[in-house]
Design an enzyme around this catalytic site. Structure first.
Site, PDB file in Angstrom:
ATOM      1  N   TRP A 147       0.702  -0.971  -0.299  1.00  0.00           N
ATOM      2  CA  TRP A 147       0.003  -0.167   0.147  1.00  0.00           C
ATOM      3  C   TRP A 147       0.939   1.068   0.141  1.00  0.00           C
ATOM      4  CZ3 TRP A 147       1.807   2.537   4.289  1.00  0.00           C
ATOM      5  CH2 TRP A 147       2.319   1.767   5.181  1.00  0.00           C
ATOM      6  N   LYS A 171      -2.390  -8.142  -7.760  1.00  0.00           N
ATOM      7  CA  LYS A 171      -3.133  -8.398  -6.230  1.00  0.00           C
ATOM      8  C   LYS A 171      -2.690  -7.082  -5.552  1.00  0.00           C
ATOM      9  CE  LYS A 171      -3.464  -9.437  -2.362  1.00  0.00           C
ATOM     10  NZ  LYS A 171      -3.738  -8.353  -1.495  1.00  0.00           N
ATOM     11  N   GLU A 246      10.807  -7.951  -2.969  1.00  0.00           N
ATOM     12  CA  GLU A 246      11.370  -6.588  -2.643  1.00  0.00           C
ATOM     13  C   GLU A 246      10.748  -6.449  -1.310  1.00  0.00           C
ATOM     14  OE1 GLU A 246      13.601  -5.076  -3.960  1.00  0.00           O
ATOM     15  OE2 GLU A 246      13.576  -5.512  -6.121  1.00  0.00           O
ATOM     16  N   CYS A 280      10.125   1.829   1.566  1.00  0.00           N
ATOM     17  CA  CYS A 280      11.213   0.501   2.141  1.00  0.00           C
ATOM     18  C   CYS A 280      12.614   1.350   1.900  1.00  0.00           C
ATOM     19  CB  CYS A 280      11.010  -0.383   0.810  1.00  0.00           C
ATOM     20  SG  CYS A 280      11.266   0.285  -0.796  1.00  0.00           S
ATOM     21  N   GLU A 381      12.281  -2.588  11.226  1.00  0.00           N
ATOM     22  CA  GLU A 381      12.007  -1.725  10.300  1.00  0.00           C
ATOM     23  C   GLU A 381      11.014  -0.788  10.844  1.00  0.00           C
ATOM     24  OE1 GLU A 381       9.542  -2.736   6.767  1.00  0.00           O
ATOM     25  OE2 GLU A 381      10.919  -1.264   5.812  1.00  0.00           O
TER      26      GLU A 381
HETATM   27  P1  NAD Z   1       2.410  -6.953   3.446  1.00  0.00           P
HETATM   28  O1  NAD Z   1       3.677  -7.774   3.349  1.00  0.00           O
HETATM   29  O2  NAD Z   1       1.833  -6.684   4.591  1.00  0.00           O
HETATM   30  O3  NAD Z   1       1.609  -6.973   2.172  1.00  0.00           O
HETATM   31  C1  NAD Z   1       2.051  -6.754   0.822  1.00  0.00           C
HETATM   32  C2  NAD Z   1       1.142  -7.537  -0.071  1.00  0.00           C
HETATM   33  O4  NAD Z   1       1.088  -8.955   0.232  1.00  0.00           O
HETATM   34  C3  NAD Z   1      -0.312  -6.936  -0.027  1.00  0.00           C
HETATM   35  O5  NAD Z   1      -0.948  -6.953  -1.241  1.00  0.00           O
HETATM   36  C4  NAD Z   1      -0.944  -8.217   0.820  1.00  0.00           C
HETATM   37  O6  NAD Z   1      -2.282  -8.213   0.897  1.00  0.00           O
HETATM   38  C5  NAD Z   1      -0.367  -9.450   0.334  1.00  0.00           C
HETATM   39  N1  NAD Z   1      -0.406 -10.452   1.195  1.00  0.00           N
HETATM   40  C6  NAD Z   1      -0.342 -10.517   2.442  1.00  0.00           C
HETATM   41  N2  NAD Z   1      -0.356 -11.723   2.982  1.00  0.00           N
HETATM   42  C7  NAD Z   1      -0.198 -12.622   1.769  1.00  0.00           C
HETATM   43  C8  NAD Z   1      -0.371 -13.966   1.754  1.00  0.00           C
HETATM   44  N3  NAD Z   1      -0.557 -14.777   2.489  1.00  0.00           N
HETATM   45  N4  NAD Z   1      -0.114 -14.283   0.533  1.00  0.00           N
HETATM   46  C9  NAD Z   1       0.069 -13.553  -0.541  1.00  0.00           C
HETATM   47  N5  NAD Z   1      -0.150 -12.169  -0.581  1.00  0.00           N
HETATM   48  C10 NAD Z   1      -0.154 -11.756   0.904  1.00  0.00           C
HETATM   49  O7  NAD Z   1       3.522  -5.484   3.078  1.00  0.00           O
HETATM   50  P2  NAD Z   1       2.821  -4.033   3.557  1.00  0.00           P
HETATM   51  O8  NAD Z   1       2.668  -3.794   4.902  1.00  0.00           O
HETATM   52  O9  NAD Z   1       1.486  -3.934   2.390  1.00  0.00           O
HETATM   53  O10 NAD Z   1       3.898  -3.005   2.892  1.00  0.00           O
HETATM   54  C11 NAD Z   1       4.969  -2.467   3.453  1.00  0.00           C
HETATM   55  C12 NAD Z   1       6.112  -3.402   3.749  1.00  0.00           C
HETATM   56  O11 NAD Z   1       6.626  -3.473   2.115  1.00  0.00           O
HETATM   57  C13 NAD Z   1       7.247  -2.831   4.407  1.00  0.00           C
HETATM   58  O12 NAD Z   1       7.944  -3.770   4.828  1.00  0.00           O
HETATM   59  C14 NAD Z   1       8.340  -2.360   3.186  1.00  0.00           C
HETATM   60  O13 NAD Z   1       9.421  -2.100   3.412  1.00  0.00           O
HETATM   61  C15 NAD Z   1       8.054  -3.483   2.118  1.00  0.00           C
HETATM   62  N6  NAD Z   1       8.333  -2.583   0.874  1.00  0.00           N
HETATM   63  C16 NAD Z   1       9.493  -2.765   0.156  1.00  0.00           C
HETATM   64  C17 NAD Z   1       9.986  -2.319  -1.167  1.00  0.00           C
HETATM   65  C18 NAD Z   1      11.113  -2.685  -1.744  1.00  0.00           C
HETATM   66  O14 NAD Z   1      11.251  -2.390  -2.742  1.00  0.00           O
HETATM   67  N7  NAD Z   1      12.013  -3.683  -1.224  1.00  0.00           N
HETATM   68  C19 NAD Z   1       9.193  -1.323  -1.519  1.00  0.00           C
HETATM   69  C20 NAD Z   1       7.950  -0.990  -0.955  1.00  0.00           C
HETATM   70  C21 NAD Z   1       7.575  -1.575   0.418  1.00  0.00           C
END
Ligand code: NAD
Length: 478
Positions: A147, A171, A246, A280, A381
């Site tokens: 998000w 998704k 990522e 991130c 983080e």
């Molecule tokens: P999250 O892992 O909670 O969710 C990410 C996505 O995964 C969402 O669409 C979520 O619905 C989906 N998801 C959740 N559980 C799942 C499952 N069991 N199976 C498949 N999909 C599932 O992450 P978030 O809170 O939305 O995002 C923030 C995190 O993302 C932070 O840790 C941030 O550092 C990281 N991030 C990394 C980068 C990068 O390029 N390295 C960039 C942006 C954000």
């Protein structure tokens, strides 16, 4: 109400249920999106299987033209899309515009690589035999997006995946599906073969999980938390799926005593407070050489205090709300833990007061000193506008402390000594190092973390390799 897009058409969920999308600044409902199901993923897979032969058989230059056309449409709809992004995500409008331009730039970058997809030819492998190295699309790919930058992080997957001739099922996060739906719609209007690009909205535990498990989906491009990323890797392993992960980061910034302080202060402020700290590769630990510590901290405090906190729809706002109540609670707990362990709040450390802030998840820009290394805000983080600042004596100490993290996404060093800067860049354990530069991502350079920050690369021409299979062919004279 917003609809998913399957087979190039708007689609409701088989569940008949909807998810409310709320504005983090006001608590108001922005719109509703379908609460998708496992069956909806199956519909998207069936559509992708049907579309794939046509889409993957197009000349890559033709697919590049489709991406170019999508770029025009995104620019044309920039205002409408930016407002929607601010409303569902919370970021200031000017940051929403930047994100949309980044998305368009990424698509344009891959469109520009359309005529550069190359295999290989190895002459005289053996007597009367030569070898060919073919590049083929992988097939159906899942793009799972968080998000914090819902649009640009989707673009990082769509650009290379679509150009390479794959079908993609997106998704989005359940709290930010709306702008992604609109952008997928524009890509479909630009000419992606119906079914080769779908978006299925719904919970990670059902829709996301089915994308991980479905045997016909051969690659997962995932951005999100490290904990979820580990799960993605485990489940994908059951089908030997390709994965690009990522994940989280805790980027260190090191400022030496010969650095241009004003530039470095600006970079620290933008690097920590952009998107309310929910990036991130935000700067999450700041290491200052002793001699410049006091001056730097004073300047940074002055700058951060001037950041206007409020609803991102107001033109002069620089810091919007955190995305959810849970996100704000996590920051509050990390700051409380740092203070309990002896850390000192230099500025912020609390919610802003007043009627304008009552309904949103606002938190003041926060700077902390004297935080011990075992505090949660250093070890975990920190995904919000709070920054611990440390004093270091010299380079070796700075590098050692910068590397004391499970993460290795980005890092930055500030010094006028270019030789020393390159020396540091070689020693910092991260996928990206900025020297005397704000932490900005370039489509031209591969991006991806080391250690617990991820696996594989996005951006650069390298990202194309993560969406193609390499196949060898031996040709005999017959
Ligand atoms: P999250 O892992 O909670 O969710 C990410 C996505 O995964 C969402 O669409 C979520 O619905 C989906 N998801 C959740 N559980 C799942 C499952 N069991 N199976 C498949 N999909 C599932 O992450 P978030 O809170 O939305 O995002 C923030 C995190 O993302 C932070 O840790 C941030 O550092 C990281 N991030 C990394 C980068 C990068 O390029 N390295 C960039 C942006 C954000």
């Amino acid at each position: 109400m917003a609809k998913m897009i399957i087979s190039g058409e708007p689609a409701e969920s088989t569940s008949g249920q909807w998810m409310e999308v709320r504005n983090p600044a006001t608590g108001e409902v922005v719109d509703k999106a379908p609460k998708g199901t496992v069956e909806d993923v199956h519909r998207a897979v069936a559509a992708a299987q049907k579309a794939l032969p046509e889409w993957s058989a197009l000349p890559s230059a033709r697919r590049g033209e489709v991406l170019h056309k999508a770029v025009h449409l995104i620019h044309e709809h920039e205002n409408e899309l930016a407002k929607l992004l601010t409303q569902e995500q919370g970021k200031p409008l000017r940051e929403a515009v930047l994100e949309l331009r980044r998305f368009a730039h990424t698509l344009e970058h891959y469109a520009g690589l359309a005529k550069n997809i190359r295999g290989g030819h190895i002459p005289q492998l053996d007597e009367g035999r030569y070898g060919l190295i073919l590049k083929r699309p992988i097939g159906i790919c899942g793009a799972i997006v968080p998000w914090n930058f819902p649009v640009s992080l989707m673009g990082n997957k769509l650009g290379p995946a679509l150009l390479a001739g794959n079908a993609v099922i997106v998704k989005p996060a359940s709290t930010t599906p709306l702008t992604d739906i609109r952008c997928v719609d524009l890509l479909c209007q630009a000419g992606v073969t119906p079914g080769a690009l779908s978006i299925v909205t719904g919970p990670g535990a059902t829709v996301g999980e089915e994308i991980l498990r479905h045997p016909a989906i051969r690659k997962i491009g995932f951005t999100g938390e490290t904990r979820t990323g580990k799960h993605v890797m485990e489940v994908a392993a059951q089908e030997i799926k390709r994965v690009t992960l990522e994940l989280g980061g805790s980027d260190p910034m090191i400022v030496a005593d010969d650095a241009d302080l004003d530039q470095a202060v600006s970079a620290a402020s933008v690097g920590r407070f952009f998107n309310c700290g929910q990036a991130c590769l935000a700067i999450k630990r700041l290491y200052l050489f002793e001699r410049i510590y006091d001056e730097f901290v004073q300047k940074l405090c002055d700058k951060a205090k001037r950041l206007n906190v409020g609803n991102g729809m107001e033109p002069d706002v620089r810091l919007g709300p955190l995305h959810t109540a849970g996100q704000r609670q996590e920051i509050e707990e990390q700051v409380a833990d740092a203070v309990k362990r002896g850390g000192k709040v230099l500025i912020g450390g609390k919610r802003p007061e007043g009627v304008d802030y009552e309904k949103g998840f606002f938190y003041l820009p926060t700077l902390l000193a004297d935080v011990p290394e075992d505090a949660r805000i250093v070890q975990e983080e920190c995904f919000g506008p709070a920054l611990p600042i440390f004093k270091v004596k010299e380079w070796d100490e700075a590098i050692a402390k910068a590397n004391r993290s499970i993460y290795g996404l980005g890092s930055s060093v500030w010094t006028r000594d270019q030789g020393r800067a390159l020396w540091a860049a070689e020693r910092i354990e991260s996928g990206y190092t900025w020297i005397n530069s704000a932490q900005i991502i370039y489509d031209e350079l591969p991006f991806g973390g080391v250690k617990w920050s991820g696996l594989g690369k996005e951006h650069g021409s390298e990202a194309l390799d993560y969406y193609m299979e390499t196949k060898s062919v031996v040709v005999g004279s017959g």
